[in-house]
Structure formats: C-alpha cells, structure tokens
Scaffold this motif. Structure first.
Motif, PDB file in Angstrom:
ATOM      1  N   LEU A  18     -13.822   4.092  -2.585  1.00  0.00           N
ATOM      2  CA  LEU A  18     -14.691   2.937  -2.811  1.00  0.00           C
ATOM      3  C   LEU A  18     -15.691   3.199  -3.930  1.00  0.00           C
ATOM      4  CD1 LEU A  18     -15.530   2.133   0.909  1.00  0.00           C
ATOM      5  CD2 LEU A  18     -13.868   0.971  -0.541  1.00  0.00           C
ATOM      6  N   ASP A  19     -16.083   2.122  -4.605  1.00  0.00           N
ATOM      7  CA  ASP A  19     -17.124   2.237  -5.619  1.00  0.00           C
ATOM      8  C   ASP A  19     -18.437   2.641  -4.945  1.00  0.00           C
ATOM      9  OD1 ASP A  19     -15.260   1.411  -7.432  1.00  0.00           O
ATOM     10  OD2 ASP A  19     -16.235  -0.493  -7.897  1.00  0.00           O
ATOM     11  N   THR A  43     -18.300  -2.829   0.791  1.00  0.00           N
ATOM     12  CA  THR A  43     -17.789  -2.730  -0.572  1.00  0.00           C
ATOM     13  C   THR A  43     -16.351  -3.217  -0.642  1.00  0.00           C
ATOM     14  OG1 THR A  43     -19.229  -0.872  -1.080  1.00  0.00           O
ATOM     15  CG2 THR A  43     -17.285  -1.111  -2.445  1.00  0.00           C
ATOM     16  N   THR A  44     -16.043  -3.978  -1.683  1.00  0.00           N
ATOM     17  CA  THR A  44     -14.699  -4.527  -1.819  1.00  0.00           C
ATOM     18  C   THR A  44     -13.956  -4.016  -3.053  1.00  0.00           C
ATOM     19  OG1 THR A  44     -15.592  -6.465  -2.941  1.00  0.00           O
ATOM     20  CG2 THR A  44     -15.242  -6.632  -0.556  1.00  0.00           C
ATOM     21  N   TYR A  45     -14.602  -3.229  -3.894  1.00  0.00           N
ATOM     22  CA  TYR A  45     -13.948  -2.675  -5.085  1.00  0.00           C
ATOM     23  C   TYR A  45     -13.700  -1.184  -4.885  1.00  0.00           C
ATOM     24  CZ  TYR A  45     -15.091  -7.047  -7.346  1.00  0.00           C
ATOM     25  OH  TYR A  45     -15.168  -8.382  -7.662  1.00  0.00           O
ATOM     26  N   THR A  47     -10.864   2.422  -6.103  1.00  0.00           N
ATOM     27  CA  THR A  47      -9.811   3.018  -6.912  1.00  0.00           C
ATOM     28  C   THR A  47      -8.706   3.464  -5.973  1.00  0.00           C
ATOM     29  OG1 THR A  47     -11.423   3.781  -8.536  1.00  0.00           O
ATOM     30  CG2 THR A  47      -9.266   4.848  -8.567  1.00  0.00           C
ATOM     31  N   ARG A  70      -7.531   0.138 -10.296  1.00  0.00           N
ATOM     32  CA  ARG A  70      -8.687  -0.481  -9.649  1.00  0.00           C
ATOM     33  C   ARG A  70      -8.164  -1.613  -8.778  1.00  0.00           C
ATOM     34  NH1 ARG A  70     -12.856   0.868  -8.791  1.00  0.00           N
ATOM     35  NH2 ARG A  70     -14.076  -0.871  -9.496  1.00  0.00           N
ATOM     36  N   VAL A  72      -9.065  -4.548  -5.318  1.00  0.00           N
ATOM     37  CA  VAL A  72      -9.999  -5.263  -4.445  1.00  0.00           C
ATOM     38  C   VAL A  72      -9.452  -5.117  -3.035  1.00  0.00           C
ATOM     39  CG1 VAL A  72     -11.025  -7.495  -3.890  1.00  0.00           C
ATOM     40  CG2 VAL A  72     -10.544  -6.911  -6.272  1.00  0.00           C
ATOM     41  N   LYS A  75     -13.216  -6.660   2.989  1.00  0.00           N
ATOM     42  CA  LYS A  75     -14.529  -6.182   3.421  1.00  0.00           C
ATOM     43  C   LYS A  75     -14.403  -5.585   4.823  1.00  0.00           C
ATOM     44  CE  LYS A  75     -18.635  -8.383   2.138  1.00  0.00           C
ATOM     45  NZ  LYS A  75     -19.569  -9.493   2.207  1.00  0.00           N
ATOM     46  N   ILE A 102      -6.925  -4.959 -10.245  1.00  0.00           N
ATOM     47  CA  ILE A 102      -7.785  -5.372 -11.355  1.00  0.00           C
ATOM     48  C   ILE A 102      -7.226  -4.781 -12.648  1.00  0.00           C
ATOM     49  CG2 ILE A 102     -10.108  -5.308 -12.307  1.00  0.00           C
ATOM     50  CD1 ILE A 102     -11.067  -4.805  -9.385  1.00  0.00           C
TER      51      ILE A 102
END
Length: 103
Positions: A18-19, A43-45, A47, A70, A72, A75, A102
C-alpha cells in the motif's frame, strides 16, 4: 518489483504494498498512531507485488497486473501483514479486490 518479503501468495491471493499515509499534518503536527492505522486500512492505491497460481483465472478479459504495476484496491480489503522483512504496508488480498491497473 521483486518479492523480497518471503511471503508466497497461494491460490487466488495477491500481495500488494500500500501507498504510505501522511504521519504529520502540513503544519508538522504528528498524528496519533490509531488515526494513521485507520488511514492505512482505508488506502486504495498500492503496488502489485505477486499473485498466487490461481489468481485471475476467472477474469474473462483484460489485462492482469504484473509485479511493479500500480493498482487500485478495495477499501479495507485483505489482511495486513507485519512480520520478518515485511513493511507495515503489505496486504494479502483476493484477486477480485484489485479494481484497476493504473497506467
């Protein structure tokens, strides 16, 4: 991205990183640990790190994420992992909890 965590996802599971979330406000005030943890779960973004052998087998069409992509994610999905070489931000999720890649 190479999987250096020592965790090999199985079946339809995927490992993502997660980011990071902000730990301080713009003014420099440190945020409480509980708040930071809740933000990390939301967090929803992320790698994409690695997938199990059965991951994405039921996906009809379209691209599949590869290590380093990347993505998504849903949640509050998956299980947070914190052991050994893992960063606090690693999460083990189902393949269908990846919502988009992404570009």
């Amino acid at each position: 991205m190479k999987n250096e965590t020592g965790i090999q996802p199985v079946d339809t599971k995927c490992l993502v990183l997660l980011d990071p979330v902000e730990e301080k406000t713009e003014g420099g005030i440190e945020l409480p640990a509980g708040y930071i943890e809740r933000q990390q779960m939301a967090t929803t973004y992320a790698t994409f790190v690695e997938a199990g052998d059965g991951a994405f087998s039921e996906w009809a069409k379209g691209p599949r994420p590869r290590p380093g992509d990347r993505v998504v994610v849903d949640k509050y999905c998956g299980v947070s992992l914190r052991a050994g070489k893992l960063e606090d931000r690693h999460r083990l999720i189902q393949d269908d909890e990846i919502l988009a890649i992404i570009n």
